[in-house]
Write a protein that holds these residues in place. Structure first.
Motif, mmCIF file in Angstrom:
data_model
loop_
_atom_site.group_PDB
_atom_site.id
_atom_site.type_symbol
_atom_site.label_atom_id
_atom_site.label_comp_id
_atom_site.label_asym_id
_atom_site.label_seq_id
_atom_site.Cartn_x
_atom_site.Cartn_y
_atom_site.Cartn_z
ATOM 1 N N ILE A 171 -36.747 -9.491 -4.659
ATOM 2 C CA ILE A 171 -36.407 -10.630 -4.133
ATOM 3 C C ILE A 171 -36.539 -10.513 -2.511
ATOM 4 C CG2 ILE A 171 -34.297 -12.058 -3.497
ATOM 5 C CD1 ILE A 171 -33.156 -11.469 -6.175
ATOM 6 N N LYS A 172 -37.163 -11.550 -1.835
ATOM 7 C CA LYS A 172 -37.532 -11.588 -0.485
ATOM 8 C C LYS A 172 -37.118 -12.767 0.233
ATOM 9 C CE LYS A 172 -39.303 -8.517 1.323
ATOM 10 N NZ LYS A 172 -38.576 -7.411 1.671
ATOM 11 N N ARG A 173 -36.604 -12.629 1.250
ATOM 12 C CA ARG A 173 -36.183 -13.783 2.214
ATOM 13 C C ARG A 173 -34.950 -14.706 1.621
ATOM 14 N NH1 ARG A 173 -38.364 -10.228 5.148
ATOM 15 N NH2 ARG A 173 -39.752 -10.792 6.617
ATOM 16 N N MET A 174 -34.279 -13.959 1.135
ATOM 17 C CA MET A 174 -33.243 -14.736 0.462
ATOM 18 C C MET A 174 -32.340 -14.953 1.651
ATOM 19 S SD MET A 174 -31.638 -15.690 -2.525
ATOM 20 C CE MET A 174 -29.921 -16.350 -2.756
ATOM 21 N N TYR A 175 -31.948 -16.283 1.935
ATOM 22 C CA TYR A 175 -31.140 -16.685 3.037
ATOM 23 C C TYR A 175 -30.319 -17.841 2.904
ATOM 24 C CZ TYR A 175 -29.909 -18.377 7.879
ATOM 25 O OH TYR A 175 -29.074 -18.805 8.788
ATOM 26 N N ALA A 176 -29.274 -18.079 3.204
ATOM 27 C CA ALA A 176 -28.271 -19.151 3.129
ATOM 28 C C ALA A 176 -27.739 -19.624 4.573
ATOM 29 C CB ALA A 176 -27.211 -18.975 2.240
ATOM 30 N N ALA A 177 -27.968 -20.851 4.953
ATOM 31 C CA ALA A 177 -27.625 -21.185 6.025
ATOM 32 C C ALA A 177 -26.167 -21.233 6.209
ATOM 33 C CB ALA A 177 -28.143 -22.557 6.410
ATOM 34 N N PRO A 178 -25.523 -20.913 7.354
ATOM 35 C CA PRO A 178 -24.068 -21.033 7.332
ATOM 36 C C PRO A 178 -23.300 -21.888 6.786
ATOM 37 C CG PRO A 178 -24.920 -20.037 9.446
ATOM 38 C CD PRO A 178 -25.971 -20.772 8.692
ATOM 39 N N GLU A 179 -23.753 -23.122 6.895
ATOM 40 C CA GLU A 179 -22.958 -24.176 6.301
ATOM 41 C C GLU A 179 -23.030 -24.348 4.664
ATOM 42 O OE1 GLU A 179 -27.201 -25.699 7.782
ATOM 43 O OE2 GLU A 179 -25.450 -24.423 8.557
ATOM 44 N N ALA A 180 -24.053 -23.752 4.255
ATOM 45 C CA ALA A 180 -24.229 -23.496 2.698
ATOM 46 C C ALA A 180 -23.328 -22.608 2.131
ATOM 47 C CB ALA A 180 -25.730 -23.115 2.396
ATOM 48 N N ARG A 181 -22.943 -21.402 2.811
ATOM 49 C CA ARG A 181 -22.152 -20.387 2.146
ATOM 50 C C ARG A 181 -20.921 -20.686 1.612
ATOM 51 N NH1 ARG A 181 -24.038 -16.460 7.371
ATOM 52 N NH2 ARG A 181 -26.425 -16.908 6.839
ATOM 53 N N GLY A 182 -20.636 -20.112 0.462
ATOM 54 C CA GLY A 182 -19.421 -20.565 -0.016
ATOM 55 C C GLY A 182 -19.452 -21.885 -1.075
ATOM 56 N N THR A 183 -20.736 -22.546 -0.878
ATOM 57 C CA THR A 183 -20.866 -23.724 -1.651
ATOM 58 C C THR A 183 -21.364 -23.626 -3.021
ATOM 59 O OG1 THR A 183 -22.788 -24.122 -0.945
ATOM 60 C CG2 THR A 183 -21.223 -24.989 0.528
ATOM 61 N N GLY A 184 -21.835 -22.315 -3.385
ATOM 62 C CA GLY A 184 -22.455 -22.311 -4.669
ATOM 63 C C GLY A 184 -23.877 -22.321 -4.799
ATOM 64 N N ALA B 201 -32.697 -28.783 2.978
ATOM 65 C CA ALA B 201 -32.828 -27.325 2.566
ATOM 66 C C ALA B 201 -31.901 -26.578 3.250
ATOM 67 C CB ALA B 201 -34.210 -26.919 3.018
ATOM 68 N N MET B 202 -31.252 -25.708 2.337
ATOM 69 C CA MET B 202 -30.212 -24.807 3.120
ATOM 70 C C MET B 202 -30.134 -23.507 2.661
ATOM 71 S SD MET B 202 -27.133 -26.756 1.427
ATOM 72 C CE MET B 202 -26.789 -26.919 -0.365
ATOM 73 N N VAL B 203 -30.909 -23.128 1.609
ATOM 74 C CA VAL B 203 -31.109 -21.981 1.259
ATOM 75 C C VAL B 203 -32.504 -21.522 0.820
ATOM 76 C CG1 VAL B 203 -30.085 -20.242 -0.709
ATOM 77 C CG2 VAL B 203 -28.776 -21.904 0.018
ATOM 78 N N CYS B 204 -32.906 -20.471 0.700
ATOM 79 C CA CYS B 204 -34.253 -20.065 0.372
ATOM 80 C C CYS B 204 -34.434 -18.609 -0.141
ATOM 81 C CB CYS B 204 -35.421 -20.247 1.391
ATOM 82 S SG CYS B 204 -35.211 -18.846 2.807
ATOM 83 N N GLY B 205 -35.506 -18.409 -0.918
ATOM 84 C CA GLY B 205 -35.667 -16.943 -1.437
ATOM 85 C C GLY B 205 -37.050 -16.984 -2.081
ATOM 86 N N GLY B 206 -37.399 -15.736 -2.462
ATOM 87 C CA GLY B 206 -38.913 -15.609 -3.070
ATOM 88 C C GLY B 206 -38.852 -14.585 -3.643
ATOM 89 N N LEU B 207 -40.092 -14.409 -4.547
ATOM 90 C CA LEU B 207 -40.106 -13.197 -5.315
ATOM 91 C C LEU B 207 -41.503 -12.483 -5.297
ATOM 92 C CD1 LEU B 207 -39.221 -14.695 -8.961
ATOM 93 C CD2 LEU B 207 -37.982 -13.155 -7.647
#
Length: 158
Positions: free
Chosen positions: A80-93, A59-65
């Protein structure tokens, strides 16, 4: 990178881990003082929570409604709440895939507009949301008057 989107409970271990990583990153950017105006999201008010997993199942990205009752924003609105991408997931789509998943979930619930708040020290988030079709709007709800908040919205087609 193959990404799959999964709906999970708010308290799922991966959701908790990603939200904790987000909090650490936000504390680094803004300081450890309480930098979030308004009601802290919880399982009680965020009925939809998604995680994006890579091809290895990590799991590398999360978010809720969070459905909103803000008359100034219109009817059938969610935040949209708690949208987060781990650094290693950024730029991957992966984050864009998760955001599309949130939009699809919102549509299935009859939500016609999504709104969100991000911060002035998060230019990467501003670029991401703008690129994904979200437009700047006036501060709303608990964010009105916040010097650290920037708000965005996107009308969903059904």
């Amino acid at each position: 990178m193959g990404v799959t989107i999964h709906r999970v409970d708010w308290e799922h271990a991966d959701a908790v881990r990603l939200r904790a990583a987000q909090r650490r990153e936000l504390d680094e950017r803004y300081g450890s003082d309480d930098h979030e105006p308004g009601i802290i999201p919880s399982a009680d008010d965020v009925p939809v929570f998604l995680v994006a997993r890579d091809s290895a199942g990590e799991a590398m990205v999360c978010g809720g409604l969070r459905p909103l009752d803000e008359p100034d924003l219109g009817d059938a609105v969610a935040e949209i709440k708690r949208m987060y991408a781990a650094p290693e997931a950024r730029g991957t789509g992966a984050a864009a895939s998760l955001l599309r998943g949130l939009e699809d979930e919102a549509r299935s619930l009859g939500i016609r507009r999504l709104v969100l708040e991000t911060g002035t020290a998060q230019p990467d988030a501003v670029r991401f949301y703008t690129r994904e079709g979200y437009a700047a709007i006036p501060l709303y709800g608990h964010y009105v008057g916040s010097a650290l908040s920037l708000c965005f919205a996107k009308d969903l087609t059904v």
